[in-house]
Write a protein that holds these residues in place. Structure first.
Motif, PDB file in Angstrom:
ATOM      1  N   LEU A 288     -40.217 -20.029 -35.272  1.00  0.00           N
ATOM      2  CA  LEU A 288     -39.219 -21.229 -35.804  1.00  0.00           C
ATOM      3  C   LEU A 288     -41.041 -22.478 -36.362  1.00  0.00           C
ATOM      4  O   LEU A 288     -41.684 -22.405 -34.926  1.00  0.00           O
ATOM      5  CB  LEU A 288     -39.110 -21.421 -34.064  1.00  0.00           C
ATOM      6  CG  LEU A 288     -37.974 -23.164 -33.834  1.00  0.00           C
ATOM      7  CD1 LEU A 288     -36.817 -22.674 -33.556  1.00  0.00           C
ATOM      8  CD2 LEU A 288     -39.461 -24.442 -34.115  1.00  0.00           C
TER       9      LEU A 288
ATOM     10  N   HIS B  47     -31.510 -27.904 -38.630  1.00  0.00           N
ATOM     11  CA  HIS B  47     -32.325 -26.138 -38.675  1.00  0.00           C
ATOM     12  C   HIS B  47     -32.264 -26.412 -40.278  1.00  0.00           C
ATOM     13  O   HIS B  47     -30.813 -26.289 -40.975  1.00  0.00           O
ATOM     14  CB  HIS B  47     -31.177 -24.966 -38.155  1.00  0.00           C
ATOM     15  CG  HIS B  47     -30.066 -24.675 -38.233  1.00  0.00           C
ATOM     16  ND1 HIS B  47     -28.973 -25.635 -37.658  1.00  0.00           N
ATOM     17  CD2 HIS B  47     -29.882 -23.717 -39.000  1.00  0.00           C
ATOM     18  CE1 HIS B  47     -28.384 -24.452 -38.823  1.00  0.00           C
ATOM     19  NE2 HIS B  47     -27.986 -23.827 -38.869  1.00  0.00           N
TER      20      HIS B  47
ATOM     21  N   VAL C 292     -32.574 -24.677 -44.026  1.00  0.00           N
ATOM     22  CA  VAL C 292     -32.036 -22.922 -43.942  1.00  0.00           C
ATOM     23  C   VAL C 292     -32.316 -23.301 -45.824  1.00  0.00           C
ATOM     24  O   VAL C 292     -32.322 -23.840 -46.453  1.00  0.00           O
ATOM     25  CB  VAL C 292     -30.245 -22.579 -44.188  1.00  0.00           C
ATOM     26  CG1 VAL C 292     -30.026 -21.494 -44.413  1.00  0.00           C
ATOM     27  CG2 VAL C 292     -29.775 -23.153 -42.407  1.00  0.00           C
TER      28      VAL C 292
ATOM     29  N   SER D 225     -32.847 -13.952 -40.398  1.00  0.00           N
ATOM     30  CA  SER D 225     -32.245 -15.307 -40.585  1.00  0.00           C
ATOM     31  C   SER D 225     -31.935 -15.723 -38.838  1.00  0.00           C
ATOM     32  O   SER D 225     -32.508 -15.380 -38.257  1.00  0.00           O
ATOM     33  CB  SER D 225     -30.913 -14.358 -40.659  1.00  0.00           C
ATOM     34  OG  SER D 225     -29.719 -14.179 -39.631  1.00  0.00           O
ATOM     35  N   TRP D 226     -31.917 -17.077 -38.920  1.00  0.00           N
ATOM     36  CA  TRP D 226     -31.210 -17.892 -37.826  1.00  0.00           C
ATOM     37  C   TRP D 226     -30.816 -17.197 -37.093  1.00  0.00           C
ATOM     38  O   TRP D 226     -30.751 -17.544 -36.079  1.00  0.00           O
ATOM     39  CB  TRP D 226     -30.741 -19.120 -37.931  1.00  0.00           C
ATOM     40  CG  TRP D 226     -31.705 -20.145 -38.380  1.00  0.00           C
ATOM     41  CD1 TRP D 226     -31.805 -20.990 -39.822  1.00  0.00           C
ATOM     42  CD2 TRP D 226     -33.081 -21.363 -37.803  1.00  0.00           C
ATOM     43  NE1 TRP D 226     -32.307 -21.610 -40.229  1.00  0.00           N
ATOM     44  CE2 TRP D 226     -33.170 -21.590 -38.258  1.00  0.00           C
ATOM     45  CE3 TRP D 226     -33.319 -20.611 -36.619  1.00  0.00           C
ATOM     46  CZ2 TRP D 226     -34.452 -22.729 -38.216  1.00  0.00           C
ATOM     47  CZ3 TRP D 226     -34.620 -21.848 -36.469  1.00  0.00           C
ATOM     48  CH2 TRP D 226     -34.449 -22.442 -36.681  1.00  0.00           C
TER      49      TRP D 226
ATOM     50  N   TRP E  20     -33.370 -15.418 -34.893  1.00  0.00           N
ATOM     51  CA  TRP E  20     -33.906 -15.633 -34.141  1.00  0.00           C
ATOM     52  C   TRP E  20     -32.903 -16.384 -33.481  1.00  0.00           C
ATOM     53  O   TRP E  20     -33.690 -16.404 -32.202  1.00  0.00           O
ATOM     54  CB  TRP E  20     -34.710 -16.954 -35.271  1.00  0.00           C
ATOM     55  CG  TRP E  20     -35.729 -17.418 -33.914  1.00  0.00           C
ATOM     56  CD1 TRP E  20     -36.829 -17.330 -34.131  1.00  0.00           C
ATOM     57  CD2 TRP E  20     -35.296 -18.799 -33.071  1.00  0.00           C
ATOM     58  NE1 TRP E  20     -37.666 -18.214 -33.494  1.00  0.00           N
ATOM     59  CE2 TRP E  20     -36.356 -18.705 -32.282  1.00  0.00           C
ATOM     60  CE3 TRP E  20     -34.150 -19.228 -32.985  1.00  0.00           C
ATOM     61  CZ2 TRP E  20     -36.925 -19.888 -32.088  1.00  0.00           C
ATOM     62  CZ3 TRP E  20     -34.570 -20.225 -32.043  1.00  0.00           C
ATOM     63  CH2 TRP E  20     -35.435 -21.096 -31.199  1.00  0.00           C
ATOM     64  N   CYS E  21     -31.917 -16.471 -33.116  1.00  0.00           N
ATOM     65  CA  CYS E  21     -31.338 -16.856 -32.149  1.00  0.00           C
ATOM     66  C   CYS E  21     -31.084 -15.647 -30.685  1.00  0.00           C
ATOM     67  O   CYS E  21     -31.321 -15.531 -29.562  1.00  0.00           O
ATOM     68  CB  CYS E  21     -29.994 -17.837 -31.702  1.00  0.00           C
ATOM     69  SG  CYS E  21     -30.429 -19.520 -32.870  1.00  0.00           S
TER      70      CYS E  21
ATOM     71  N   THR F 258     -26.332 -19.079 -32.504  1.00  0.00           N
ATOM     72  CA  THR F 258     -26.582 -19.810 -33.901  1.00  0.00           C
ATOM     73  C   THR F 258     -25.672 -20.933 -33.515  1.00  0.00           C
ATOM     74  O   THR F 258     -25.613 -22.702 -33.996  1.00  0.00           O
ATOM     75  CB  THR F 258     -25.680 -19.678 -35.117  1.00  0.00           C
ATOM     76  OG1 THR F 258     -24.707 -19.374 -35.139  1.00  0.00           O
ATOM     77  CG2 THR F 258     -27.098 -18.949 -35.653  1.00  0.00           C
TER      78      THR F 258
ATOM     79  N   LEU G 285     -27.726 -24.167 -32.363  1.00  0.00           N
ATOM     80  CA  LEU G 285     -29.157 -25.548 -33.290  1.00  0.00           C
ATOM     81  C   LEU G 285     -27.841 -26.056 -33.578  1.00  0.00           C
ATOM     82  O   LEU G 285     -26.804 -26.706 -33.718  1.00  0.00           O
ATOM     83  CB  LEU G 285     -28.272 -24.821 -34.438  1.00  0.00           C
ATOM     84  CG  LEU G 285     -29.378 -23.147 -33.735  1.00  0.00           C
ATOM     85  CD1 LEU G 285     -29.907 -22.295 -35.736  1.00  0.00           C
ATOM     86  CD2 LEU G 285     -30.731 -23.354 -33.852  1.00  0.00           C
TER      87      LEU G 285
ATOM     88  N   SER H  31     -27.235 -28.379 -40.135  1.00  0.00           N
ATOM     89  CA  SER H  31     -27.957 -27.877 -41.237  1.00  0.00           C
ATOM     90  C   SER H  31     -28.671 -29.084 -42.119  1.00  0.00           C
ATOM     91  O   SER H  31     -27.598 -29.798 -42.482  1.00  0.00           O
ATOM     92  CB  SER H  31     -27.149 -26.623 -41.872  1.00  0.00           C
ATOM     93  OG  SER H  31     -26.201 -25.949 -42.732  1.00  0.00           O
TER      94      SER H  31
ATOM     95  N   LEU I 249     -37.204 -21.311 -40.221  1.00  0.00           N
ATOM     96  CA  LEU I 249     -38.082 -20.435 -39.463  1.00  0.00           C
ATOM     97  C   LEU I 249     -38.426 -19.925 -40.758  1.00  0.00           C
ATOM     98  O   LEU I 249     -38.042 -19.075 -42.266  1.00  0.00           O
ATOM     99  CB  LEU I 249     -36.682 -19.739 -40.001  1.00  0.00           C
ATOM    100  CG  LEU I 249     -36.734 -18.420 -38.936  1.00  0.00           C
ATOM    101  CD1 LEU I 249     -37.594 -17.890 -37.807  1.00  0.00           C
ATOM    102  CD2 LEU I 249     -35.545 -17.242 -38.571  1.00  0.00           C
TER     103      LEU I 249
END
Length: 298
Positions: free
Chosen positions: A166, A185, A187, A199-200, A203-204, A211, A214, A217, A238
């Motif tokens: 991040l 966030h 993308v 991908s998010w 990561w989450c 997600t 978050l 987007s 990301l």
């Protein structure tokens, strides 16, 4: 028939006529008249004792003998052209094409080109920045490919393994995971989503959330635009730490918290038939050194 008596001009005329299936188009390619092409083909037919074309109105149709001869000549003339081009480009100087993604070109390559030009002022470097891969078999070309391979008929060597995290502008003041709800966030659309890049969602999940944690987007079609949006403080992204290393070092981007995820590998790829090409080797060595220097800097 030995090499000393090969009818090269007649063979060249025949190959062009068979490829185009037209004496007129062959004549345009070779800058002669259609009558000259017809004459050279007839000379070759007389020499071989076989008909090579059926002459029809506004069309010539290769015979079985021609279909047997044509691919052999086509491969031969292509090999001649490729060998001569490779020799022309070899030497202390030469021309080399380097293929990479637009994001890699703008974030990693362009800031280092001054160093390349200072070290290799005699090499003409052409940057092919595109998500679509370049055909490396058609000239003195190298590619920085982002993936795991393999690359059939090509030589590939790993230059670096990538990491994603991040990343955000310090101006956003992010300190804890819960702060993500208050910012967008970012993308961007991967050219090859099947590569399985972070991908998010990944990561989450690694951060112990989903997600749903978050904010709204902001989506881009280009990775480089997503990077610039993060620099401008338009949201969190990301990103590949390889591509934003300079921005992290200058403090205009930071990794405020959270897990780091493995990415893919940056690989130096070339077609095997260009092994030993002098200018190509010099560009490759510069790329190796630049990646090694970045790795040594941490």
């Amino acid at each position: 028939m030995n090499r000393r008596t090969l009818p090269l001009s007649q063979l060249r005329a025949f190959e062009a006529a068979a490829r185009h299936r037209s004496f007129k188009q062959a004549a345009e390619e070779l800058a002669v008249t259609p009558a000259a092409i017809s004459h050279q083909v007839r000379e070759l037919e007389a020499l071989l004792g076989v008909a090579l074309f059926e002459r029809r109105i506004r069309q010539v149709v290769p015979t079985a003998a021609a279909e047997h001869l044509f691919p052999v000549l086509r491969r031969g003339f292509d090999a001649f052209a490729e060998a001569l081009e490779a020799l022309r480009e070899q030497g202390n100087g030469g021309s080399v094409t380097l293929s990479c993604t637009p994001a890699f070109a703008s974030q990693w390559l362009l800031p280092r080109l001054a160093d390349f030009h200072a070290r290799h002022p005699d090499i003409d470097l052409r940057i092919h920045a595109s998500e679509a891969p370049l055909d490396l078999s058609r000239g003195a070309s190298l590619a920085i490919r982002y993936g795991m391979g393999p690359y059939p008929e090509h030589e590939a060597e790993v230059l670096a393994s990538d990491t994603f995290a991040l990343v955000a502008s310090p101006r956003l003041g992010l300190a804890v995971y819960e702060d993500l709800k208050s910012v967008r966030h970012i993308v961007f659309d991967w050219y090859s989503p099947s590569l399985g890049l972070p991908s998010w969602h990944h990561w989450c999940q690694a951060a112990g959330g989903t997600t749903a944690d978050l904010g709204a987007s902001l989506t881009f079609s280009e990775e480089s635009h997503a990077i610039q949006a993060a620099i401008a403080g338009q949201g969190v992204a990301l990103l590949s730490l390889t591509l934003v290393k300079a921005e992290l070092e200058r403090g205009i981007l930071q990794v405020p918290f959270g897990p780091r995820l493995p990415g893919l590998r940056y690989q130096l790829v070339r077609h095997g038939r260009f092994a030993g090409h002098v200018a190509l080797e010099r560009v490759a060595e510069w790329l190796r050194a630049a990646f090694a220097h970045q790795g040594a800097m941490g």
